[in-house]
Design an enzyme around this catalytic site. Structure first.
Site, PDB file in Angstrom:
ATOM      1  N   PRO A   1       0.779  -1.243   0.000  1.00  0.00           N
ATOM      2  CA  PRO A   1       0.000   0.000   0.000  1.00  0.00           C
ATOM      3  C   PRO A   1       0.811   1.293   0.000  1.00  0.00           C
ATOM      4  O   PRO A   1       0.813   2.059   0.974  1.00  0.00           O
ATOM      5  CB  PRO A   1      -0.833  -0.130   1.271  1.00  0.00           C
ATOM      6  N   CYS A   2       1.436   1.595  -1.114  1.00  0.00           N
ATOM      7  CA  CYS A   2       2.193   2.841  -1.221  1.00  0.00           C
ATOM      8  C   CYS A   2       1.278   4.060  -1.111  1.00  0.00           C
ATOM      9  O   CYS A   2       1.751   5.154  -0.797  1.00  0.00           O
ATOM     10  CB  CYS A   2       3.005   2.868  -2.513  1.00  0.00           C
ATOM     11  N   HIS A   3      -0.021   3.863  -1.315  1.00  0.00           N
ATOM     12  CA  HIS A   3      -0.951   4.989  -1.166  1.00  0.00           C
ATOM     13  C   HIS A   3      -1.032   5.474   0.277  1.00  0.00           C
ATOM     14  O   HIS A   3      -1.503   6.571   0.531  1.00  0.00           O
ATOM     15  CB  HIS A   3      -2.346   4.609  -1.689  1.00  0.00           C
TER      16      HIS A   3
END
Length: 165
Positions: free
Chosen positions: A134-136
């Site tokens: 989850p780079c978001h």
């Protein structure tokens, strides 16, 4: 041989590229599989064909958008990069909890290299399996979104979804 499927989500089309065992090798909010295959490390690249059955990943995506914010944690990913730090940072990124985003500075610290903020940002930018890694969930120090390969509206939607009660 890899398989892929494009899933309809509230954030737009999410295409997943999986191995024969169901591990995700590439994913992103696009309906262009070629865009995703370019993200796969050369050692893991293979031809991909469309498939209705991509294993349990489709159900996990559905559960996530239906409100089970930890459903994506159960998805097995298969990532590879040229460097140990990036691989380590991706493992750490998977530990960032929904609804609890961190800054790039904090992410660098969590990844064991507090001064390596640019390297931490690079790990986000090179992530081939969004949203499963989850780079978001990594933001600028001022709380603004920063960048996101799949567009800031998608990043905002994911963060808002995860922050909702």
């Amino acid at each position: 041989m890899l398989k892929y499927r494009t899933l309809d989500t509230p954030a737009g089309p999410l295409t997943v590229v999986v191995t024969g065992t169901g591990a995700v090798r590439a994913a992103g909010f696009t309906d262009q599989v070629s865009e995703l295959l370019d993200l796969v490390h050369p050692l893991l690249r293979a031809p991909a064909e469309p498939a209705d059955d991509v294993g349990p990943v489709a159900g996990h995506v559905r559960s996530y958008f239906d409100g089970d914010k930890t459903a994506l944690d159960a998805v097995v990913v298969e990532q590879h990069s040229g460097g140990e730090y990036i691989r380590h940072a991706w493992r750490v990124m998977r530990e960032i909890k929904p609804g609890a985003p961190v800054t790039y500075t904090e992410f660098a610290r969590l990844s064991g290299r507090p001064a390596a903020i640019r390297a931490a940002a690079s790990a986000c930018a090179r992530n081939p399996v969004a949203p499963f890694t989850p780079c978001h969930r990594v933001l600028r120090v001022d709380g603004s979104l920063g960048g996101y390969r799949w567009g800031l509206p998608v990043k905002r939607l994911l963060l808002d979804h995860e922050a909702a009660a």
